[in-house]
Motif scaffolding. Structure first.
Motif, PDB file in Angstrom:
ATOM      1  N   TYR A   1       1.114  26.679  -3.945  1.00 30.42           N
ATOM      2  CA  TYR A   1       2.148  26.348  -4.786  1.00 30.42           C
ATOM      3  C   TYR A   1       2.022  24.857  -5.281  1.00 30.42           C
ATOM      4  O   TYR A   1       2.522  24.869  -6.613  1.00 30.42           O
ATOM      5  CB  TYR A   1       3.399  26.548  -4.109  1.00 30.42           C
TER       6      TYR A   1
ATOM      7  N   THR B   1      -4.833  32.604  -6.825  1.00 29.16           N
ATOM      8  CA  THR B   1      -3.449  32.785  -7.133  1.00 29.16           C
ATOM      9  C   THR B   1      -2.905  33.277  -5.801  1.00 29.16           C
ATOM     10  O   THR B   1      -3.538  33.635  -4.560  1.00 29.16           O
ATOM     11  CB  THR B   1      -3.440  34.017  -8.048  1.00 29.16           C
TER      12      THR B   1
ATOM     13  N   HIS C   1       0.312  24.631  -8.363  1.00 27.93           N
ATOM     14  CA  HIS C   1       0.977  25.258  -9.578  1.00 27.93           C
ATOM     15  C   HIS C   1       1.792  23.972 -10.184  1.00 27.93           C
ATOM     16  O   HIS C   1       2.028  23.952 -11.327  1.00 27.93           O
ATOM     17  CB  HIS C   1       1.831  26.281  -9.151  1.00 27.93           C
TER      18      HIS C   1
ATOM     19  N   ARG D   1      -1.557  19.854 -10.853  1.00 25.33           N
ATOM     20  CA  ARG D   1      -3.165  20.094 -10.535  1.00 25.33           C
ATOM     21  C   ARG D   1      -3.595  18.694 -10.469  1.00 25.33           C
ATOM     22  O   ARG D   1      -4.619  18.380  -9.790  1.00 25.33           O
ATOM     23  CB  ARG D   1      -3.882  20.762 -11.475  1.00 25.33           C
TER      24      ARG D   1
END
Lengths: 328, 328
Positions: A247, A164, A250, A253
């Motif tokens: 990023y 993350t 996000h 994928r």
């Protein structure tokens, strides 16, 4: 021994950084001549010396002015930084650093292990000779502990496709921002500034360090590797996923994951695709936004510093602005 | 966590060494759980804890008795020793240590680099929290510098068939005796003994360390590897030539040199031949003689120490005699 051109417009810093380099050289008293030579070459290869520079600048604010002490602490900090670079180059299996062969490549990993250890110890020796109190030395050791905890944390996140933004920020906070924060606060505290002032300065260093590392990670996706003296996206192949890529993951994928899952087997073409996707999916732009936030925070805090006779505040502002808007 | 049986007859030391181990465990605050576990296992695996033991014993002689401080410094010294072991295991490509997989084998070299670094720093942090003065911390850093210079010196002598007894002694003086000397003198000095007394005690530690390392090197040629938890004569294959072999080379180069020149290609049979030749040519016996000289010097100096209420002198004598006459 040549100083990086970034210092050309700052004559006092230029002269103090030259003395810093000289002291680092004098502190390396290894009998093993070839390792000594390699260390000296690495030190003299024109690294930016940012951490010592910030330490020297923030040491101008305190009431106890001792330039020899400030230079010694600057040298200690850069030796610590160099030690971590040498050990990082083992871990990353890197062959080039500042356009010179790394110690691990020029000699072997074994030499690099001990050469790094040697610099760690030489740093502590220099610090314990010049720092004001055991208390501040202990604080330095705590910071170093955080740096190594960050490194070990980053290693645990290798090939973690679910990493993350928060985890990334925690890792770079340890790996990079901590030493910037330490450099700045040591400068302030050891020149006799108050604890409160040193704490504020430490926060400025933290913001600068965060912005600096994000920008460094962005550069992997905005220029080919020639200018940085290191090969393109080798980190990605080794499982180090930084902010622009996070990023981009996000955003989409599906296209990226199959490429990344090839791990060490990624080809040059795979890496070029990743490079392109990270740009197209807005990963670079979003990372740049976050870097800007950290940069603006740092600049605002610098603006709020007290004025001083040496115009240090202006230098700090200019330097930080230049540094954090670099595109190569 | 179990203590080595060598301490069964010394209840006070046993209890203080148990506290030392406990403090080491508490000092390892790594978030990376598996690395933390590996470090704790290594620490708890029943190493002899000789260096902390000598530190604790010599700290009984000074006028300023502070057992918590003595235990903290003992823990710092053992953490330093453990850090060097972890990095040595990378360099020696070792797979076993204290009958457990090494960190480099269980994880990888990368983890071992940072895990060792972490212990270095944790050692400094603990020391700077408990040591009396910056001056003594600086002395510790100087000793560590000598240790690393010794390691790098030994690496430069790899596969050196012309290595002299003197060069060997210089290497082990840095590699081993320096930390024994430091352990002893830190104990004396930090408990308020005079500089002169601490200097004498440092010399005792040096003699013990020299004897200890020579005996360790002799054991490679007098027993098979099972008992030591490491494979036989792997060091020789990797180019580390120790005192028994050096003496044997002096007696007869013709039979040994062709075997040694095979370097990494030495077979099990080659190594058995070397093992046999070193014994037959009197290498082991001559090395034992030199070890005895160091041992006798140490024991004589211990005899001349002042008497104390705790009978520390008697403990020191017994321990040193037991340690330096071990045959396994």
């Amino acid at each position: 021994m040549k100083l990086h051109p970034i210092w050309n417009n700052y004559p006092q810093l230029q002269s103090e950084l030259t003395e810093t380099l000289k002291l680092m050289e004098d502190s390396i008293q290894l009998k093993n001549k070839s390792v000594r030579k390699a260390l000296l070459e690495m030190i003299g290869a024109g690294g930016k010396l940012l951490r010592p520079a910030y330490q020297l600048l923030f040491s101008q604010f305190g009431p106890k002015q001792d330039r020899n002490k400030a230079i010694a602490l600057a040298a200690a900090i850069e030796m610590l930084h160099t030690a971590t670079l040498i050990h990082d180059d083992i871990v990353d299996d890197a062959s080039l650093r500042r356009n010179l062969p790394t110690i691990s490549a020029a000699f072997d990993n074994n030499t690099a292990v001990y050469a790094g250890d040697y610099l760690f110890v030489a740093c502590f020796k220099l610090m314990s000779g010049y720092t004001g109190t055991l208390r501040s030395l202990q604080k330095n050791a705590s910071s170093m502990e955080n740096i190594l905890t960050g490194e070990l944390g980053q290693m645990a996140d290798h090939y973690n496709l679910a990493i993350t933004v928060k985890e990334y920020l925690t890792n770079i906070s340890g790996k990079t921002a901590e030493l910037f924060a330490l450099s700045c606060s040591v400068g302030a505290f050891e020149s006799g500034s108050s604890q409160l002032f040193a704490k504020n300065v430490s926060d400025i260093g933290h913001q600068i360090g965060m912005a600096f590392q994000i920008i460094d990670d962005i550069l992997d996706y905005t220029q080919n590797g020639e200018g940085l003296g290191k090969p393109v996206l080798k980190d990605v192949q080794q499982g180090v996923y930084t902010l622009p890529l996070i990023y981009a993951l996000h955003a989409d994928r599906q296209q990226l994951v199959p490429l990344l899952e090839k791990k060490e087997q990624m080809t040059q073409i795979d890496k070029q695709k990743v490079y392109q996707l990270v740009n197209e999916l807005g990963g670079v732009a979003k990372a740049q936004q976050l870097a800007n936030t950290y940069t603006q925070n740092a600049l605002k805090k610098i603006e709020n510093l007290p004025n001083d006779s040496q115009n240090t505040k202006v230098t700090l502002y200019q330097l930080t602005e230049t540094l954090l808007t670099r595109t190569n």
